[in-house]
Design an enzyme around this catalytic site. Structure first.
Site, short mmCIF file in Angstrom:
data_model
loop_
_atom_site.label_atom_id
_atom_site.label_comp_id
_atom_site.label_asym_id
_atom_site.label_seq_id
_atom_site.Cartn_x
_atom_site.Cartn_y
_atom_site.Cartn_z
N GLU A 163 42.46 -34.18 39.53
CA GLU A 163 42.72 -33.93 38.10
C GLU A 163 43.83 -34.80 37.51
O GLU A 163 44.70 -34.30 36.80
CB GLU A 163 43.03 -32.45 37.87
CG GLU A 163 41.92 -31.54 38.37
CD GLU A 163 42.20 -30.06 38.12
OE1 GLU A 163 43.30 -29.71 37.67
OE2 GLU A 163 41.28 -29.25 38.38
N GLU A 274 32.94 -28.39 43.21
CA GLU A 274 33.41 -27.03 42.86
C GLU A 274 32.43 -26.35 41.90
O GLU A 274 32.80 -25.83 40.86
CB GLU A 274 34.80 -27.11 42.20
CG GLU A 274 35.81 -27.88 43.04
CD GLU A 274 37.20 -27.94 42.41
OE1 GLU A 274 37.48 -27.16 41.49
OE2 GLU A 274 37.99 -28.79 42.85
N SER A 617 -6.74 -3.50 32.58
CA SER A 617 -5.42 -3.03 32.97
C SER A 617 -5.27 -1.53 32.74
O SER A 617 -6.04 -0.75 33.30
CB SER A 617 -4.36 -3.84 32.22
OG SER A 617 -3.10 -3.67 32.80
C1 XIL Z 1 41.51 -22.62 42.02
C2 XIL Z 1 41.32 -21.50 43.00
O1 XIL Z 1 39.99 -21.15 43.06
C3 XIL Z 1 42.16 -20.33 42.58
O2 XIL Z 1 42.11 -19.32 43.58
C4 XIL Z 1 43.60 -20.76 42.36
O3 XIL Z 1 44.34 -19.67 41.87
C5 XIL Z 1 43.67 -21.88 41.38
O4 XIL Z 1 42.86 -22.93 41.83
N1 XIL Z 1 39.98 -27.08 40.17
C6 XIL Z 1 40.32 -27.26 41.48
C7 XIL Z 1 40.47 -26.09 42.37
O5 XIL Z 1 40.37 -28.39 41.95
O6 XIL Z 1 41.41 -26.30 43.36
C8 XIL Z 1 40.83 -24.87 41.60
O7 XIL Z 1 40.83 -23.76 42.48
C9 XIL Z 1 39.84 -24.67 40.47
C10 XIL Z 1 39.90 -25.82 39.50
#
Ligand code: XIL
Length: 714
Positions: A163, A274, A617
């Protein structure tokens, strides 16, 4: 619809079944294999796990069945592994790594450098002042290399930097990158350094740049630009991770496709890292947890399934560059978004959703099908209306003007999908094409616009599902038997008869054959019933019963007879309530009021041997009950997708002169054919018939009428 129909007699009895989506989620049996197996020829399917996931026996079982790649949801991030400088905490990460080692599951490392979940010691001193570049790099190097070294036997790739690209909009003069502390200290170079440190520690690991809003055109261009600059500078970056935190309204598949194409110009590996598809409009990594509704509606489930199905179709298309697709969490219960957002393929009870089956059950052949662009307006359209359209392969295409709507779903679609989701064009029109060819023949449908149910203004309306629905006709190859031909035509007239038992004026439609007005002959009569949700219009409007008769008579295939079609009083029954349906009221109306009325007002042969009853039916269910309860009334019985007779239940074999039993090939025809054979073996004049390629729908019943008519009144 097939599976529902096989479920039992009750379902078989229903006329126009509402689409699957109106019934809420159905329990899906525990799978025997997993997503990883379904996608073995495409890419790995992974999942982000927490500690509980890898310690609970049931969850472990699910993970091992479904996935062949794992990401630690939090355990390997900078802050959890090294909360304070030099103080490492490996417990959680080790547990997940050991789980992967023990089970031979691949492990994606996530993540080495991120502005979030990072100990501030990495970039600032105790007073909150940013460190020097040299200090930052020293901290990064020791952290990154400690983590990479510890897991290099099991981790095959790392999200090295997470990010780092700025969100849209980026105003002129502002950096394309996120102004994180690391960026403030070292500019873009900190990203390069992170990759170099990771590569030094494990030259074999594939190194990824990972980000969200990964399909948004402007941001994906910035992601591409960053990785391109890295490549040009010789930085060891191998892949791009598209986080894939999507929602049911976006991104569009065109944007996902374009982003993958763009990224694949600069890297050989793309991972969806993700994936989740929430049911509200939040995008990206904004952690607004409780944005979901308490209850997910069926239409939202349909939108979600559509988004998942279309996404996986795009991903399959790019299997040459996509090598892993990871879901962010095992089930909705684990989701970082909260269960209310309903984002995953497993629900809060770890049960697969319908969309799980849809993602898994793709047909590779359909991926390459080219839809022929020979669409023509459906023959049921209102005058001058172009849409809906049908092509020569049986695909249906819809176009609806709803400029302010957020979602438009057509209830018509392929097995269990809940319908066809339309997408908005630039001009505010919503268009979409069914995912595959529809069965030939007539189909009811409606639109669901932002959760409200409407008819399509493009088509005429037909009574089904207890309301006037939209209808579409997929031309059948054998449509000639109900075609409008230049032959003598009979009449369909409405009659009104007083029913003392219900204290009501009741309605029926009566088909009288051609020549009825011109001669003095008396005719036999078929009492023909519609199905659940329908009414007295069904048989001559969507069923074309009159045209079928006219054609049969013109071709000399039958002796003319009258057909009487009245409302079977079926629509007070709700789905699931068929067991309690009371046949007596309709039996009285039919046998003691309508039949005498018809015999008194038409030239009928007012005798049992010249009287038949048949129904489709639930109308078949009525036929079954009434013919057996009143053996003195009818001599011919017909059940059309409406159950069977057994030899035992017919008290006196001489009471019936002919039995017809039919259904569609897609609604479990074996029982029908077996029943016909049993009746024949017992000496009855019985005929079984299966309509090829059709389900619980009107082409089946049109064909049944065509097949049944010649055996009546012989
Ligand atoms: C999230 C987790 O799922 C949560 O449990 C935590 O509190 C915050 O982070 N982008 C990412 C992940 O790259 O690491 C993040 O994961 C979600 C958004």
């Amino acid at each position: 619809m097939k599976k529902i129909l096989l479920a039992g007699l009750c379902a078989l009895m229903m006329g126009a079944l509402p689409s699957r989506a109106q019934w809420g989620p159905r329990a899906i049996p525990e799978p025997t294999d997993g997503l990883k197996d379904a996608y073995k020829d495409y890419f790995m399917v992974g999942v982000a796990v927490n500690n509980r996931n890898v310690t609970d026996a049931d969850q472990i079982k699910l993970i091992k069945r479904e996935f062949n790649s794992i990401t630690a949801e939090n355990a390997m991030k900078p802050q959890p592994t090294e909360p304070r400088k030099g103080e490492f905490n490996w417990e959680d990460a080790d547990r997940i790594a050991d789980f992967c080692r023990q089970n031979g599951i691949k492990l994606r490392g996530h993540t080495l450098m991120w502005h979030s979940q990072i100990g501030p010691w990495m970039y600032q001193d105790e007073n909150g002042n940013l460190l020097s570049k040299e200090e930052l790099y020293a901290n990064m190097k020791h952290h990154i290399q400690a983590v990479v070294n510890r897991y290099k036997d099991v981790v095959y790739c790392w999200d090295v930097v997470n990010e780092a690209v700025a969100d849209s909009p980026v105003y002129p003069g502002r950096p394309e990158l996120r102004e994180s502390p690391m960026y403030k200290i070292a500019g873009e170079e900190f990203i390069y350094k992170a990759f170099e440190f990771a590569h030094e520690a494990d030259p074999k690991a594939l190194l990824f740049y990972n980000d969200y809003n990964d399909a948004e055109p402007a941001k994906s261009q910035r992601i591409y630009n960053l990785v391109k600059r890295m490549k040009d500078a010789g930085v060891p970056v191998d892949g791009i991770g598209m986080q894939g935190h999507y929602n049911v309204y976006g991104p569009s598949m065109a944007d996902v496709d374009a982003a993958i194409k763009l990224y694949s110009q600069v890297v050989k590996h793309i991972h969806i890292t993700e994936l989740d598809i929430r049911i509200n409009e939040d995008m990206g990594g904004g952690l607004r947890f409780n944005q979901g509704q308490a209850q997910v509606s069926d239409w939202e489930r349909t939108l979600q399934q559509d988004q998942y199905v279309n996404l996986f179709k795009v991903l399959r298309k790019h299997k040459d560059v996509i090598d892993c697709v990871t879901f962010w969490n095992v089930s909705d219960r684990d989701s970082w978004l909260g269960a209310n957002n309903y984002p995953l393929l497993f629900d809060s009870n770890y049960k697969p959703k319908q969309s799980y089956l849809a993602v898994k059950g793709f047909d590779p052949k359909m991926d390459n099908v080219v839809v022929k662009e020979d669409f023509k307006p459906s023959e049921l359209n209102q005058p001058g209306q172009e849409y809906p359209m049908v092509n020569s392969q049986g695909y249906a295409r819809f176009r609806v003007n709803a400029p302010k709507a957020n979602s438009v779903i057509v209830s018509l679609g392929l097995g269990g999908s809940g319908g066809t989701v339309l997408h908005k064009d630039a001009d505010g029109f919503w268009t979409g094409t069914t995912a595959g060819p529809m069965d030939e023949g007539f189909h009811y449908y409606h639109l669901t616009i932002d959760g409200g149910v409407f008819n399509d203004p493009g088509t005429e309306n037909f009574y089904g599902s207890t309301r006037w629905e939209s209808g579409i006709e997929i031309p059948a190859h054998d449509a000639a038997f109900y075609a409008e031909r230049d032959v003598p035509h009979g009449n369909v007239q409405q009659i009104l008869f007083w029913s003392a038992s219900t204290n009501q004026l009741r309605k029926a439609f009566v088909y009288t054959p051609p020549q009825y007005e011109k001669n003095k002959k008396k005719y036999p009569v078929l009492y023909l019933q519609h199905g659940w949700g329908e009414n007295e219009f069904a048989w001559h409007v969507q069923g074309h019963a009159n045209l079928i008769m006219d054609n049969l008579i013109a071709d000399g295939k039958i002796q003319p007879f009258i057909i009487v079609m009245t409302y079977g009083m079926t629509n007070g029954v709700r789905i699931g309530g068929l067991g309690g349906f009371n046949y007596n009221d309709f039996q009285t109306v039919l046998c003691d009021e309508l039949v005498p009325y018809v015999d008194g007002h038409f030239r009928t042969i007012a005798k049992k041997d010249s009287r038949a009853m048949a129904g489709l039916s639930m109308g078949g269910m009525e036929t079954h009950t009434i013919t057996l309860a009143r053996p003195e009334m009818f001599a011919y019985y017909g059940l059309l997708s409406g159950g069977v007779y057994t030899p035992e239940e017919i008290q006196d074999p001489k009471q019936v002169k002919g039995i017809f039993i039919g259904c569609g090939s897609k609604e479990g025809p074996d029982r029908i054919m077996q029943a016909a054979a049993d009746l024949q073996a017992a000496g009855f004049n019985a005929k079984g018939y299966v309509s090829e390629g059709t389900a619980h729908e009107f082409l089946t019943w049109r064909r049944c009428l065509y097949e049944m008519a010649p055996m009546l009144f012989k």
